[in-house]
Design a protein around this motif. Structure first.
Motif, PDB file in Angstrom:
ATOM      1  N   ASN A  98       0.787  -1.235   0.000  1.00  0.00           N
ATOM      2  CA  ASN A  98       0.000   0.000   0.000  1.00  0.00           C
ATOM      3  C   ASN A  98       0.819   1.284   0.000  1.00  0.00           C
ATOM      4  N   GLY A  99       2.138   1.168  -0.023  1.00  0.00           N
ATOM      5  CA  GLY A  99       2.928   2.393  -0.064  1.00  0.00           C
ATOM      6  C   GLY A  99       2.640   3.319   1.112  1.00  0.00           C
ATOM      7  N   LEU A 100       2.451   4.590   0.799  1.00  0.00           N
ATOM      8  CA  LEU A 100       2.208   5.591   1.844  1.00  0.00           C
ATOM      9  C   LEU A 100       0.749   5.667   2.266  1.00  0.00           C
ATOM     10  N   ASP A 101      -0.114   4.987   1.541  1.00  0.00           N
ATOM     11  CA  ASP A 101      -1.548   5.162   1.758  1.00  0.00           C
ATOM     12  C   ASP A 101      -1.988   4.932   3.206  1.00  0.00           C
ATOM     13  N   PRO A 102      -1.488   3.892   3.907  1.00  0.00           N
ATOM     14  CA  PRO A 102      -1.940   3.708   5.293  1.00  0.00           C
ATOM     15  C   PRO A 102      -1.653   4.907   6.188  1.00  0.00           C
ATOM     16  N   MET A 103      -0.481   5.531   6.010  1.00  0.00           N
ATOM     17  CA  MET A 103      -0.144   6.669   6.864  1.00  0.00           C
ATOM     18  C   MET A 103      -0.962   7.895   6.486  1.00  0.00           C
ATOM     19  N   ILE A 104      -1.201   8.072   5.183  1.00  0.00           N
ATOM     20  CA  ILE A 104      -2.027   9.191   4.734  1.00  0.00           C
ATOM     21  C   ILE A 104      -3.420   9.096   5.354  1.00  0.00           C
ATOM     22  N   ARG A 105      -3.942   7.860   5.467  1.00  0.00           N
ATOM     23  CA  ARG A 105      -5.272   7.659   6.021  1.00  0.00           C
ATOM     24  C   ARG A 105      -5.292   7.704   7.546  1.00  0.00           C
TER      25      ARG A 105
END
Length: 277
Positions: free
Chosen positions: A102-109
């Motif tokens: 998921n790349g950066l997506d978990p932290m963005i969310r």
């Protein structure tokens, strides 16, 4: 007499994000396409998680998958991959994982939903109902990174060059209420009100890169910087227009995660020199 250069055999292995790379590859100049011997193998993200690399180096369905789900996986694999249900990794020199993490997506969310001590003011933290210490955030990030890297038998891939494609960050359209809803509103507020938001996510990317390099010598291929919006962690909508679904047809306008053929073409122009090196 100089022997002709044999192009590296490249396998792009991944989820629905593989579609943009396949379409982008078709748009490359003929000479660049000829310099890359590329094979694609993809399944939808919810299905590819049931596959693994076995001890013989085959990418195949796990033995413990329930029969009904296994049938669904095989059916989609055949439909998308010219009848193939699995792929032998042995003939390939380079393997690129496309969208299998998921790349950066978990932290963005995550960050817009919690308050972090020292990152958010007390009123913001209280309003969100969950306050984390920086140490707790680091622990959560470490677990996210660990889950992002496939738990495969990497000994079967010894001697191959392994790359991980960073999927596109959410596209700017996520900020539109009719697209991103509550998530988009949270991201917009975080970008505007919290100066630590973007640097924290960038630190997460640095840790992810280090973790990938430590795991079987993987190399993270970052998103082409020209595809990012001025926000720095969101993608420009022009690289999502006309994005295709893995089973055919266009992605719905509400989709803010998948790049289009133009995105894939830019990715290849950056990735190709690394493959040929």
């Amino acid at each position: 007499m100089t022997q002709p250069t044999v192009p590296p055999r490249i396998l792009v292995l991944g989820s629905s994000h593989t579609v943009a790379l396949k379409e982008g590859h078709a748009r490359l100049p003929a000479d660049l396409r000829a310099a890359l011997d590329v094979t694609f193998f993809a399944l939808g993200g919810s299905l590819i998680s049931h596959y693994t690399v076995d001890a013989t180096g085959r990418f195949r369905l796990r033995d413990d998958v329930a029969p009904a789900l296994a049938s669904q996986c095989r059916e989609q694999a055949r439909a998308i991959n010219d009848g193939a249900e699995e792929v032998d990794l042995a003939p390939f020199d380079v393997i690129c994982l496309a969208g299998t993490f998921n790349g950066l997506d978990p932290m963005i969310r995550l960050l817009p939903q919690v308050g972090v001590d020292g990152m958010h003011d007390p009123d913001t933290a209280a309003a969100r109902g969950t306050l984390l210490s920086p140490e707790a955030l680091e622990g959560i990030a470490a677990r996210m990174i660990d889950r992002a890297i496939p738990a495969w038998d990497f000994t079967a891939l010894a001697g191959k060059r392994l790359f991980v494609m960073s999927p596109p960050q959410p596209f700017e359209k996520v900020l539109r209420p009719e697209v991103g809803g509550r998530l988009g509103a949270q991201i917009a507020e975080e970008i505007q009100s919290n100066p630590a938001y973007v640097p924290c996510i960038q630190a997460y990317l640095a840790d992810l890169t280090e973790a990938l390099q430590a795991r079987a010598g993987m190399t993270l291929l970052p998103q082409p910087p020209e595809t990012l919006s001025p926000h720095g962690i969101l993608s420009a909508d022009s690289y999502a227009d006309g994005a295709k679904r893995i089973g055919g047809g266009d992605q719905p306008d509400r989709d803010f995660l998948h790049g289009n053929a133009r995105w894939g073409e830019l990715f290849w122009t950056r990735f190709a020199p690394l493959c040929a090196a």
